[in-house]
Design a protein around this motif. Structure first.
Motif, PDB file in Angstrom:
ATOM      1  N   GLN A  28      36.979  33.809  38.266  1.00 33.13           N
ATOM      2  CA  GLN A  28      37.069  35.175  38.722  1.00 33.13           C
ATOM      3  C   GLN A  28      37.961  35.204  39.941  1.00 33.13           C
ATOM      4  O   GLN A  28      37.883  34.352  40.810  1.00 33.13           O
ATOM      5  N   ARG A  57      43.463  40.048  45.278  1.00 30.98           N
ATOM      6  CA  ARG A  57      43.816  40.894  44.156  1.00 30.98           C
ATOM      7  C   ARG A  57      44.334  40.112  42.956  1.00 30.98           C
ATOM      8  O   ARG A  57      45.079  40.610  42.165  1.00 30.98           O
ATOM      9  N   ARG A  58      43.942  38.879  42.865  1.00 34.07           N
ATOM     10  CA  ARG A  58      44.249  38.074  41.704  1.00 34.07           C
ATOM     11  C   ARG A  58      45.679  38.259  41.228  1.00 34.07           C
ATOM     12  O   ARG A  58      45.902  38.547  40.072  1.00 34.07           O
ATOM     13  N   TYR A  69      43.315  43.504  34.794  1.00 28.65           N
ATOM     14  CA  TYR A  69      42.084  43.367  35.570  1.00 28.65           C
ATOM     15  C   TYR A  69      41.120  44.460  35.136  1.00 28.65           C
ATOM     16  O   TYR A  69      41.526  45.624  34.974  1.00 28.65           O
ATOM     17  N   GLU A 104      35.368  46.610  44.124  1.00 24.39           N
ATOM     18  CA  GLU A 104      34.962  46.370  42.748  1.00 24.39           C
ATOM     19  C   GLU A 104      33.457  46.243  42.555  1.00 24.39           C
ATOM     20  O   GLU A 104      32.913  46.676  41.546  1.00 24.39           O
ATOM     21  N   HIS A 122      33.724  41.746  37.456  1.00 18.83           N
ATOM     22  CA  HIS A 122      35.157  41.993  37.336  1.00 18.83           C
ATOM     23  C   HIS A 122      35.837  40.750  36.802  1.00 18.83           C
ATOM     24  O   HIS A 122      35.341  39.630  36.967  1.00 18.83           O
ATOM     25  N   TRP A 123      36.966  40.926  36.131  1.00 19.82           N
ATOM     26  CA  TRP A 123      37.682  39.790  35.579  1.00 19.82           C
ATOM     27  C   TRP A 123      39.176  40.075  35.535  1.00 19.82           C
ATOM     28  O   TRP A 123      39.602  41.194  35.230  1.00 19.82           O
ATOM     29  N   GLY A 124      39.960  39.054  35.862  1.00 19.62           N
ATOM     30  CA  GLY A 124      41.411  39.153  35.770  1.00 19.62           C
ATOM     31  C   GLY A 124      41.945  37.951  35.017  1.00 19.62           C
ATOM     32  O   GLY A 124      41.357  36.870  35.062  1.00 19.62           O
ATOM     33  N   HIS A 131      40.161  50.128  35.595  1.00 18.23           N
ATOM     34  CA  HIS A 131      41.217  49.156  35.874  1.00 18.23           C
ATOM     35  C   HIS A 131      41.865  49.574  37.191  1.00 18.23           C
ATOM     36  O   HIS A 131      42.206  50.747  37.371  1.00 18.23           O
TER      37      HIS A 131
END
Length: 572
Positions: A3, A9-10, A319, A418, A465-467, A541
């Protein structure tokens, strides 16, 4: 897969295109090759680009970086076999060659991948880059003392599971062959059609064995990109890059390398960063940020100023923010209860809690709404913009709860939007209308991660949350829904603990495809199929809005990272 860091912000990964031009050396692009800025002048070489960041550029070693962690900065120094296409929007989600002549040649059902290095590639000291250096760079990423990078190679390469790196095992990885100085061959445990995406990760950076200083390598890594490190203070708090005189623009179509110098200062307060970029005085006029968004209040102020609004870069990154269910915890073992929650959600209030429509877009699919992910529009439990409490109550009645239910929603106390208390409260208010009483359980950031990522302590309902590590459905769906990726003792992301043979088999079938367009369509269909089990409720998103200085030119924002690409910008 992991994650992403919320504050960072990945900003994902890495990617290139062009034919080889042997032996040419250049310190920067020719002005007549530059892209138009849309203004009255074209970008030119020279000057200093200042980068103002909240997160330190720590562990500046290609073995230890998780590519997302440093935004675009690492790709200025570290070139990889493939990289991201440096174009605006959807075109920027494509993978293209970097050090290699192409994106890879698959063999044996995509279990073998072969790459050929371009001619004329050199390090900052003028020595040639070889396939053996790429192999060694990958091998050292397995060393326990250099951990931190993406974990895929340990799983994908034949015989790599127990490998401890070249400091302990001098034999190296037999799964990586280098038959000559320009050829490198990878042998995989199973078909992986998306290997070209993986080859964008910083572990694929060449490292000359003779220059490897172990854990101290981050102090002065040997550059294969357009810039070299001349200063690294306090583990990335202040990082200064200057031109690598042996970088050849003829072998690198993606990085424009306009500025002479890149000065990165980190550990700054986010509000201070935005204030400095807004004022755009002195050196800050030629400044950008790779990790700091505008907040709702800041965005409102900027939107009212035409000059400032013209200096905001907007982008999308793969995301998704969602509600996660654990079906092993009552009452979420009943799909009708999960469906009731999905119908009750008021996405308009959730979006407002996330900063408003300028910073968040409502989501009804788990995959982000971008073509590269295979996004297939669907809304299996249509709640409209403000929820359907009547439908939710009907489902609860069918599930044996005519008087409603009381549940606990776990979230983080962090102000990162998030999983924040504001998002949790918006969910609480919406579910109340449907007869679902929500008790909020706020945890500190580390406690939240420990609890939600452990199958033994995972709550029944929590914000998640996932990116993706690259713009595809694979690294998005597999870690969350592949039953073979359930981790009993460690960080587990398959919150629904789904182990569906048909889902697992389809993931394997898609992974065999080397036609990434065909694969994307299959990922989209699989997303919809999984969605029918109501194991998650997609919420929104994020949209990235970031300021840049008034003297910054040539803005490029791709759907791979969603933020300004500093390899493209020029300064006055």
């Amino acid at each position: 897969m992991r994650q992403p860091s919320v504050s960072a912000r990945r900003v994902a990964a890495v990617s290139v295109s062009l034919v080889v031009a042997a032996g040419a050396v250049a310190c920067g692009p020719k002005d007549d090759d530059a892209k138009s800025t849309g203004g009255d002048s074209r970008p030119h070489k020279g000057g200093t680009l200042n980068v103002l960041n909240a997160q330190p550029q720590q562990d500046f070693d290609p073995a230890r970086l998780y590519t997302s962690g440093g935004g675009n900065v690492p790709s200025l120094v570290f070139r990889t076999l493939t990289t991201r296409n440096r174009e605006n929007g959807a075109a920027g989600a494509e993978v293209v060659p970097d050090l290699a002549t192409d994106t890879g040649r698959p063999g044996k059902d995509a279990t073998v991948w072969t790459y050929t290095l371009k001619e004329g590639l050199k390090y900052e000291d003028g020595t040639p880059i070889t396939s053996a250096d790429v192999k060694y760079g990958i091998e050292r990423s397995f060393a326990p003392e250099l951990s931190g990078g993406a974990p895929y190679l340990r799983d994908w390469l034949v015989g790599a599971a127990g490998y401890q790196g070249p400091y302990k095992d001098k034999k190296g990885l037999a799964a990586i062959e280098t038959p000559d100085a320009r050829t490198i061959v990878f042998h995989l445990n199973k078909p992986e059609g998306e290997f070209p995406y993986l080859a964008t990760q910083t572990q694929f950076t060449p490292v000359p064995k003779a220059k490897d200083t172990g854990t101290r390598y981050e102090e002065h890594p040997v550059s294969s990109g357009p810039y070299k490190v001349v200063k690294n203070e306090n583990d990335g708090e202040h990082l200064v890059l200057e031109r690598n005189p042996h970088w050849s623009a003829a072998t690198d179509a993606e990085r424009k390398a306009y500025p002479d110098r890149i000065d990165v200062r980190s550990g700054l307060d986010s509000s201070v960063i935005n204030q400095r970029l807004s004022a755009s005085q002195g050196p800050d006029a030629a400044a950008v940020t790779t990790d700091t968004n505008l907040g709702p209040a800041e965005l409102a102020k900027v939107s009212g100023d035409k000059a400032l609004a013209a200096r905001v870069g907007a982008g999308h990154f793969g995301y998704t923010n969602y509600l996660a269910f654990n079906p092993k915890v009552k009452p979420f073992d009943d799909i009708k209860v999960r469906q009731a929650v999905a119908y009750a959600i008021d996405r308009s209030s959730v979006v407002n809690a996330a900063g408003g429509s300028a910073l968040a877009e409502p989501a009804t699919t788990f995959l982000p709404n971008q073509k590269s992910f295979g996004h297939t529009p669907y809304d299996l439990f249509p709640a409209g913009t403000s929820g359907d409490p009547a439908k939710a109550r009907e489902l609860l009645k069918q599930a044996g709860h005519p008087d409603g239910i009381t549940v606990t929603l776990t979230h983080s106390n962090s102000k990162d939007f998030e999983t924040s208390p504001e998002i949790a409260t918006a969910v609480q208010d919406a579910l109340k209308k449907a007869g679902i009483t929500v008790r909020l359980q706020g945890l500190e950031k580390n406690d939240y991660s420990d609890k939600t990522q452990n199958v033994k302590t995972e709550p029944g309902l929590f914000l998640a949350h996932w990116g993706a590590d690259w713009p595809s459905g694979g690294p998005f769906l597999a870690p969350i829904f592949d039953g073979r990726q359930i981790v009993a003792d460690g960080a587990n992301f398959n919150s629904g603990q789904l182990d569906d043979t048909s889902v697992n088999d389809e993931i394997d079938a898609i992974n065999k495809l080397t036609d990434l367009g065909a694969a994307a369509a299959r990922w989209g269909a699989l997303d919809k199929k999984i969605g029918q089990q109501a194991l998650t409720v997609p919420l929104f998103h994020p949209v990235y809005k970031r300021l840049y200085g008034k003297d910054v030119k040539n803005i490029v924002i791709s759907d791979w990272t969603g933020v300004l690409d500093i390899s493209q910008v020029a300064v006055k």
